[in-house]
Design an enzyme around this catalytic site. Structure first.
Site, mmCIF file in Angstrom:
data_model
loop_
_atom_site.group_PDB
_atom_site.id
_atom_site.type_symbol
_atom_site.label_atom_id
_atom_site.label_comp_id
_atom_site.label_asym_id
_atom_site.label_seq_id
_atom_site.Cartn_x
_atom_site.Cartn_y
_atom_site.Cartn_z
ATOM 1 N N LYS A 140 35.671 35.459 44.130
ATOM 2 C CA LYS A 140 36.668 35.565 42.722
ATOM 3 C C LYS A 140 36.006 37.119 41.841
ATOM 4 C CE LYS A 140 36.989 31.390 43.009
ATOM 5 N NZ LYS A 140 37.585 30.748 43.424
ATOM 6 N N GLU A 225 30.595 37.921 33.491
ATOM 7 C CA GLU A 225 31.889 37.834 32.432
ATOM 8 C C GLU A 225 31.016 37.459 31.262
ATOM 9 O OE1 GLU A 225 34.597 34.680 33.723
ATOM 10 O OE2 GLU A 225 35.039 36.056 35.094
ATOM 11 N N HIS A 260 31.754 21.082 33.496
ATOM 12 C CA HIS A 260 32.663 21.967 33.892
ATOM 13 C C HIS A 260 34.254 21.504 35.152
ATOM 14 C CE1 HIS A 260 30.567 25.375 31.880
ATOM 15 N NE2 HIS A 260 29.308 24.828 33.188
ATOM 16 N N ARG A 317 45.949 25.949 46.778
ATOM 17 C CA ARG A 317 45.533 25.222 47.649
ATOM 18 C C ARG A 317 46.696 23.775 46.422
ATOM 19 N NH1 ARG A 317 42.543 22.494 43.790
ATOM 20 N NH2 ARG A 317 40.750 23.772 42.621
#
Lengths: 519, 179
Positions: A140, A225, A260, A317
């Site tokens: 990431k 973040e 999540h 994917r």
């Protein structure tokens, strides 16, 4: 070269490739997965006249994906680590059975660059992007850096050093401003992710996020973040081929999540204006081009209340929720993946892709919404879904199958299409209310409640929608149920039992729900 | 010949007594049903294992049901209802509220990841005790009320079955259970 000439050349090349396609196309494909996605891929392979090969763990030896396959081979063991994650064994099976290609599905090895590399080393085609793209987007931190450089908007944060010490991260969190989100560099699906509202939560969150990340991915790097308070999760399907053509296939709104993890997705998103959709689609295509994407992928964005959007990640994917895109475009994305992997160009251009109507997907999980979404195991007694025109079921199970503790408890996906959102919503509520599953507890009735919720119907929701959603309902029991129960109990041996289970339930530590989270 | 059965719904406090009998030997689908103090007539057609139709008050509906030991589960109208069959006197020792359980067991089969307390520790209510992993999820087992750790009967890394004893608790210093 002008555009028309380019299109004419591409079209001709496409026809030539189509003819060659018959000889280029794979004869046998191994599916390195289980459950509904393995069944889904098997269906397309068999429609294409390709032999579908299943692999399976010990608990899955009689699973639906095995029963539907043309050939099936055992991966000795029970846990995912011993079976569906064993690169060496899967490659050995593919070689010995003569498979030309491997489809990894989603989850398991689908975003594992070493697996893609091992396939290529063994002379087997990996149906997905190159190992290099998977590696870059799987990390990431590298993904954020790459796309920020390409001019795609990213959430502000700190991603210079995944092993930065606590003091550095505290300083960075101060700079970004609390609340911040701690994320695992190797993460996905909410694993290794924590919100920190202050420095104390940052310290404890770092510990938990690192632990989860090590256990799930064998990697302890984390980054920070800015936490977006009321985000919507909107993603774009992208597709690229070996000729360099890149298209997007419009968006999927995936904000209805618990722990999540998405459970309800719809397309189009009720939050996008045509202008915002164009802007995000352009960013998605720019993302795909920046990394030279081949095959099916998804660019995930978060959208804040002001309509600003930020790049979140690229999933390299097939996505669980791909059927809603298929319903709106009347395409088979698995077929396209296979054709692109075989070297064929995409059979359309961006202008040819005109989505119609509205599609919704509900993920049917064996879990108890009233008990903090605690997974449920057992034998499925009845599994009767309403399928037909505009109602599609992608299932990994049938009545009589066991739901075990070893794997993700998603049983099936119910997908509906309607001319309008209103029609799609009412069809979905109808379909959920007709979908009978007994033997294990499922979230079907819970999802019917969500879809019928006035705020959901208005399209007003974000990723926290389910956090405060009331699960309990204390309606009276209909007479029909009592009559049916009496019928079921008719021959029951009269047995006397105390209230052990009731007492246990009342004081159960599970009452404190919220203890669940993905790892 | 009818027999009375008492059904206890999983989330309702009052048990319901039901009985069912055929109206006549010659008509296999017609039943007299007693629900508590009400008596109704129903037509029931079973098709296959545990699935069927009920005609009640002129309306025909579909249901699915199965029984395993004392547990009865019925699907009707998009919802699933769970019952326990109990004896006619109803459940003994009614639900007592949040009483400190002396023993906590594994609610699912899984792996013990971390044990956060030690023998003899004083506990506050909802204090996390054990972190387990099951079906790829981490879950936290917390103290149901104030108390004290008597004995931990599992170790980190253990693979445990559903219902396995994990930890024994006791009142702290003879204090009350329900906080």
């Amino acid at each position: 070269m002008d555009d028309e000439l380019k299109i004419a050349l591409l079209t001709e090349q496409w026809h030539v490739n189509r003819e060659r396609g018959a000889s280029l196309m794979f004869k046998k494909v191994l599916i390195a997965n289980r459950g509904e996605v393995a069944v889904r891929i098997t269906n397309t392979l068999q429609q294409m006249g390709i032999v579908a090969v299943a692999v399976h763990s010990q608990p899955d030896r009689w699973g639906l994906h095995v029963r539907r396959a043309d050939e099936a081979y055992a991966l000795e063991g029970e846990s995912a680590a011993d079976t569906y994650l064993r690169i060496d064994r899967i490659i050995d099976i593919a070689k010995s059975c003569g498979a030309d290609a491997i489809h990894p599905g989603y989850g398991f090895l689908s975003e594992n660059a070493e697996f893609a590399q091992a396939c290529s080393d063994a002379g087997i085609v990996f149906i997905g992007p190159s190992p290099d793209v998977i590696r870059k987007m799987g990390d990431k931190m590298i993904a954020k850096t790459t796309l920020a450089d390409a001019g795609v908007p990213v959430v502000p944060g700190y991603w210079d050093d995944g092993n930065a010490d606590v003091a550095t991260l505290e300083k960075q969190a101060e700079r970004i401003g609390y609340p911040v989100l701690i994320k695992a560099a190797a993460g996905g699906g909410g694993k290794g992710m924590r919100v920190a509202r202050d420095v104390k939560e940052l310290r404890s969150g770092l510990d938990v996020a690192r632990r989860e990340s090590v256990s799930a991915f064998g990697d302890d790097r984390v980054f920070l973040e800015k936490y977006v308070a009321s985000p919507r999760h909107v993603e774009f399907q992208i597709f690229g081929d070996s000729t360099g053509r890149t298209v997007h296939m419009f968006e999927r709104e995936c904000s209805i999540q618990r722990r999540h993890q998405k459970i309800i997705e719809e397309s189009p998103s009720p939050a996008l204006t045509p202008e915002l959709r164009d802007e995000m689609a352009t960013a998605a295509v720019r993302t795909a081009q920046a990394i030279g994407y081949e095959g099916a992928g998804t660019v995930e964005f978060i959208l804040d209340e002001s309509g600003a959007f930020y790049f979140l990640e690229v999933n390299t994917r097939l996505q669980v929720e791909h059927p809603i895109t298929e319903m709106r475009l009347r395409l088979d994305l698995v077929r396209l993946q296979i054709e692109v992997a075989a070297g064929l160009p995409l059979p359309f251009e961006q202008v040819d892709l005109v989505p119609t109507g509205h599609a919704i997907e509900c993920r049917v999980y064996a879990e108890d919404a009233a008990r903090g979404f605690l997974p449920s195991v057992g034998t499925i007694r009845h599994f009767d879904a309403p399928v037909g025109a505009n109602v599609r079921l992608d299932s990994g199970v049938q009545a009589g199958d066991e739901v075990t503790v070893y794997y993700d408890p998603m049983l099936a996906k119910l997908v509906v299409w309607g001319m309008s959102r209103e029609e799609a919503l009412s069809r979905m509520v109808w379909a959920l209310r007709r979908f009978a599953v007994t033997g294990v507890t499922t979230n079907i009735a819970f999802m019917a409640k969500v879809i019928g919720d006035p705020a959901f119907v208005r399209g007003e929701y974000d990723t926290h929608f389910l956090d405060s959603f009331a699960v309990e309902d204390h309606e009276s029991i209909p007479d029909e149920v009592l009559v049916a129960s009496a019928m079921m109990a008719r021959d029951a041996k009269k047995q006397v039992h105390g209230s052990q289970s009731a007492a246990t339930a009342a004081a159960s530590p599970w009452r404190d729900a919220g203890g669940w989270r993905g790892v | 010949m009818s027999r009375k059965i008492t059904l206890q719904h999983a989330s309702q406090s009052e048990p319901v007594s039901v009985s069912i009998e055929k109206v006549a030997e010659g008509s296999p689908n017609d039943f007299h049903v007693v629900l508590g103090d009400r008596r109704i007539d129903a037509e029931i057609e079973l098709f296959g294992s545990g699935a069927g139709w009920i005609r009640l008050g002129g309306k025909v509906v579909r249901f699915y049901g199965h029984r395993q030991g004392d547990d009865i589960q019925v699907w009707y109208g998009g919802k699933v209802y769970d019952f326990k069959t109990v004896d006619a006197e109803g459940p003994k020792g009614a639900v007592r509220g949040a009483v400190l359980l002396p023993e906590l067991t594994a609610p699912m089969p899984g792996t013990i990841l971390r044990i956060l307390v030690a023998d003899g520790d004083e506990l506050s209510a909802h204090q996390p005790l054990i972190i387990m992993e099951s079906m790829k999820m981490e879950m936290t087992i917390s103290a149901p009320a104030v108390g004290c750790v008597k004995e931990i009967t599992c170790s980190e890394g253990d693979l445990v079955e559903m219902g396995a004893l994990l930890i024994r608790l006791e009142d702290s210093g003879g204090g009350a259970g329900d906080e």
